[in-house]
Scaffold this active site. Structure first.
Site, PDB file in Angstrom:
ATOM      1  N   HIS A 293       0.817  -1.099   0.002  1.00  0.00           N
ATOM      2  CA  HIS A 293       0.009   0.045  -0.180  1.00  0.00           C
ATOM      3  C   HIS A 293       0.754   1.101   0.062  1.00  0.00           C
ATOM      4  O   HIS A 293       2.161   1.137   0.234  1.00  0.00           O
ATOM      5  CB  HIS A 293      -1.000   0.144   1.178  1.00  0.00           C
ATOM      6  CG  HIS A 293      -2.031  -0.845   1.044  1.00  0.00           C
ATOM      7  ND1 HIS A 293      -1.955  -2.053   1.330  1.00  0.00           N
ATOM      8  CD2 HIS A 293      -3.410  -0.443   0.566  1.00  0.00           C
ATOM      9  CE1 HIS A 293      -3.344  -2.716   1.239  1.00  0.00           C
ATOM     10  NE2 HIS A 293      -4.095  -1.686   0.763  1.00  0.00           N
ATOM     11  N   HIS A 294       0.078   2.303  -0.339  1.00  0.00           N
ATOM     12  CA  HIS A 294       0.729   3.652  -0.273  1.00  0.00           C
ATOM     13  C   HIS A 294       1.355   4.055   1.115  1.00  0.00           C
ATOM     14  O   HIS A 294       0.964   3.650   2.338  1.00  0.00           O
ATOM     15  CB  HIS A 294      -0.181   4.629  -0.831  1.00  0.00           C
ATOM     16  CG  HIS A 294      -1.351   4.806   0.166  1.00  0.00           C
ATOM     17  ND1 HIS A 294      -1.534   5.501   1.197  1.00  0.00           N
ATOM     18  CD2 HIS A 294      -2.451   4.125   0.150  1.00  0.00           C
ATOM     19  CE1 HIS A 294      -2.516   5.196   1.886  1.00  0.00           C
ATOM     20  NE2 HIS A 294      -3.308   4.374   1.333  1.00  0.00           N
TER      21      HIS A 294
ATOM     22  N   LYS B  64      -0.555   4.897   4.441  1.00  0.00           N
ATOM     23  CA  LYS B  64      -1.607   3.975   5.164  1.00  0.00           C
ATOM     24  C   LYS B  64      -0.911   3.750   6.607  1.00  0.00           C
ATOM     25  O   LYS B  64       0.299   3.391   6.855  1.00  0.00           O
ATOM     26  CB  LYS B  64      -1.624   2.660   4.423  1.00  0.00           C
ATOM     27  CG  LYS B  64      -2.458   1.766   5.113  1.00  0.00           C
ATOM     28  CD  LYS B  64      -2.982   0.490   4.170  1.00  0.00           C
ATOM     29  CE  LYS B  64      -3.874  -0.585   5.037  1.00  0.00           C
ATOM     30  NZ  LYS B  64      -5.132   0.025   5.150  1.00  0.00           N
TER      31      LYS B  64
HETATM   32  P1  NAD Z   1      -7.612   9.819   4.788  1.00  0.00           P
HETATM   33  O1  NAD Z   1      -6.591  10.354   5.910  1.00  0.00           O
HETATM   34  O2  NAD Z   1      -7.250  10.170   3.390  1.00  0.00           O
HETATM   35  O3  NAD Z   1      -8.970  10.501   4.890  1.00  0.00           O
HETATM   36  C1  NAD Z   1      -9.500  10.465   6.360  1.00  0.00           C
HETATM   37  C2  NAD Z   1     -10.583  11.348   6.354  1.00  0.00           C
HETATM   38  O4  NAD Z   1     -11.289  10.956   7.862  1.00  0.00           O
HETATM   39  C3  NAD Z   1     -10.047  12.780   6.454  1.00  0.00           C
HETATM   40  O5  NAD Z   1     -10.757  13.636   5.596  1.00  0.00           O
HETATM   41  C4  NAD Z   1     -10.265  13.036   8.000  1.00  0.00           C
HETATM   42  O6  NAD Z   1     -10.494  14.856   8.057  1.00  0.00           O
HETATM   43  C5  NAD Z   1     -11.598  12.452   8.314  1.00  0.00           C
HETATM   44  N1  NAD Z   1     -11.902  12.372   9.670  1.00  0.00           N
HETATM   45  C6  NAD Z   1     -10.935  12.099  10.690  1.00  0.00           C
HETATM   46  N2  NAD Z   1     -11.753  12.309  11.978  1.00  0.00           N
HETATM   47  C7  NAD Z   1     -12.869  12.437  11.578  1.00  0.00           C
HETATM   48  C8  NAD Z   1     -14.001  12.984  12.587  1.00  0.00           C
HETATM   49  N3  NAD Z   1     -14.128  12.829  13.726  1.00  0.00           N
HETATM   50  N4  NAD Z   1     -15.288  13.047  11.708  1.00  0.00           N
HETATM   51  C9  NAD Z   1     -15.183  13.209  10.327  1.00  0.00           C
HETATM   52  N5  NAD Z   1     -14.011  12.951   9.511  1.00  0.00           N
HETATM   53  C10 NAD Z   1     -13.274  12.715  10.264  1.00  0.00           C
HETATM   54  O7  NAD Z   1      -7.820   8.225   4.838  1.00  0.00           O
HETATM   55  P2  NAD Z   1      -8.097   7.314   3.475  1.00  0.00           P
HETATM   56  O8  NAD Z   1      -6.819   6.937   2.848  1.00  0.00           O
HETATM   57  O9  NAD Z   1      -9.278   7.946   2.786  1.00  0.00           O
HETATM   58  O10 NAD Z   1      -8.509   6.061   4.244  1.00  0.00           O
HETATM   59  C11 NAD Z   1      -9.535   6.137   5.326  1.00  0.00           C
HETATM   60  C12 NAD Z   1      -9.633   4.747   6.047  1.00  0.00           C
HETATM   61  O11 NAD Z   1     -10.326   3.876   4.939  1.00  0.00           O
HETATM   62  C13 NAD Z   1      -8.585   3.957   6.381  1.00  0.00           C
HETATM   63  O12 NAD Z   1      -8.770   3.143   7.763  1.00  0.00           O
HETATM   64  C14 NAD Z   1      -8.303   2.971   5.195  1.00  0.00           C
HETATM   65  O13 NAD Z   1      -7.533   1.743   5.680  1.00  0.00           O
HETATM   66  C15 NAD Z   1      -9.773   2.456   4.852  1.00  0.00           C
HETATM   67  N6  NAD Z   1      -9.893   1.992   3.735  1.00  0.00           N
HETATM   68  C16 NAD Z   1     -10.791   0.975   3.483  1.00  0.00           C
HETATM   69  C17 NAD Z   1     -10.969   0.726   2.121  1.00  0.00           C
HETATM   70  C18 NAD Z   1     -12.209  -0.637   2.057  1.00  0.00           C
HETATM   71  O14 NAD Z   1     -12.478  -0.933   1.187  1.00  0.00           O
HETATM   72  N7  NAD Z   1     -12.805  -0.919   3.210  1.00  0.00           N
HETATM   73  C19 NAD Z   1     -10.399   0.965   0.929  1.00  0.00           C
HETATM   74  C20 NAD Z   1      -9.612   2.213   1.018  1.00  0.00           C
HETATM   75  C21 NAD Z   1      -9.320   2.737   2.467  1.00  0.00           C
END
Ligand code: NAD
Length: 261
Positions: free
Chosen positions: A148-149, A152
């Site tokens: 992953h990037h 992560k």
């Molecule tokens: P990211 O850091 O780019 O985005 C996270 C977002 O959450 C940010 O916009 C942040 O401001 C927001 N946030 C944090 N606290 C918050 C709160 N209390 N209320 C509202 N918003 C809040 O991260 P990302 O790359 O988008 O990944 C996010 C999560 O999704 C990670 O856990 C990643 O592993 C997971 N993910 C899951 C899948 C899947 O298919 N299940 C796919 C990709 C990523």
């Protein structure tokens, strides 16, 4: 009727992908977006709505919220959603016992879909890995490698853990008793039945997973490579449309896709 959806973290990588993927879909309508008080773009237009930092406003407007944030945010929002009996789609990975307990409370009063990976391809890989492990048995060494990037935070990825657990299920073994998440130093010969999971981090890789089965003089590899976050976003929005109106409980992506358990 389209499901009224709240997107969490619209400034994040997945949040942006969800807003983009919602445009032009008939089965969902984004009615609110909730971000951290210090998030960039708060108060700005995101797709059809303006992002807010007020969870009550955002959750009250929707029928279902889609959460790809962080374990602590997932925990806090699940508690607020439980008070409101709000349906949820949870994609955040790296959840610990406290977060799982909060989701269990929410699932008592509302339908929720929880998946470490919302892509059709990965959910197919889960079934293939389990079948391969069942046919080959623990005599074929099973290893999972994920890439992953660099941003992560959690490791191994939730998807790698799902694939490894599917292999354990195929072997009929207890995953926690056979897992191996790191190797270093004089580790000795590989025990039969061990399931290894290795992590690679770098660049902007969206997500790659390979399950390998090493037999005598031959090897099978089952791989999945994501080249766009749109696959996770489309799956999560499909789950959001599906989950509204379901009885309270916790569902997985296999149920959304209609795969037999
Ligand atoms: P990211 O850091 O780019 O985005 C996270 C977002 O959450 C940010 O916009 C942040 O401001 C927001 N946030 C944090 N606290 C918050 C709160 N209390 N209320 C509202 N918003 C809040 O991260 P990302 O790359 O988008 O990944 C996010 C999560 O999704 C990670 O856990 C990643 O592993 C997971 N993910 C899951 C899948 C899947 O298919 N299940 C796919 C990709 C990523």
């Amino acid at each position: 009727m389209s499901a009224r959806v709240c997107i969490l973290g619209p400034s994040g990588r997945m949040g942006r992908a969800l807003i983009d993927a919602s445009a032009g879909r008939a089965d969902v309508r984004v009615v609110s977006a909730l971000d951290r008080p210090d998030a960039s773009g708060l108060g700005a237009q995101v797709g059809p709505v303006v992002a807010t930092a007020d969870p009550a406003t955002a959750l009250d407007a929707c029928e279902v919220y889609v959460d790809f944030t962080s374990p602590s945010a997932t925990h806090a929002i699940a508690k607020l959603a439980t008070q409101r009996k709000r349906a949820a789609v949870i994609g955040t990975t790296g959840l610990g016992a406290a977060e799982e307990a909060a989701l269990a409370e929410l699932a008592k009063v509302a339908p929720i879909v929880v998946a470490a990976n919302f892509s059709l391809g990965v959910n197919l890989v889960l079934g293939l890995a389990r079948q391969a492990a069942a046919v080959l048995g623990p005599e074929w060494d099973a290893e999972v490698v994920e890439t992953h990037h660099r941003a992560k935070r959690d490791a191994p990825s939730g998807t790698a853990l799902m694939i490894a657990r599917a292999i354990a299920a195929g072997h009929g073994s207890d995953y926690d008793a056979v897992k191996r998440h790191s190797r270093d130093g004089d580790i000795g010969p590989r025990p039969q039945g061990e399931i290894g999971v290795s992590t690679v981090r770098g660049g902007d890789v969206i997500g790659e997973h390979t399950a390998s089965f090493f037999g005598p003089a031959e090897r099978i590899e089952i791989s999945h490579r994501a080249s766009s976050r749109s696959i996770f976003a489309a799956g999560a929005l499909r789950a959001a449309a599906w989950v509204v109106g379901k009885p309270p409980g916790r569902y997985d992506m296999l149920a959304v896709l209609g795969f037999a358990p």
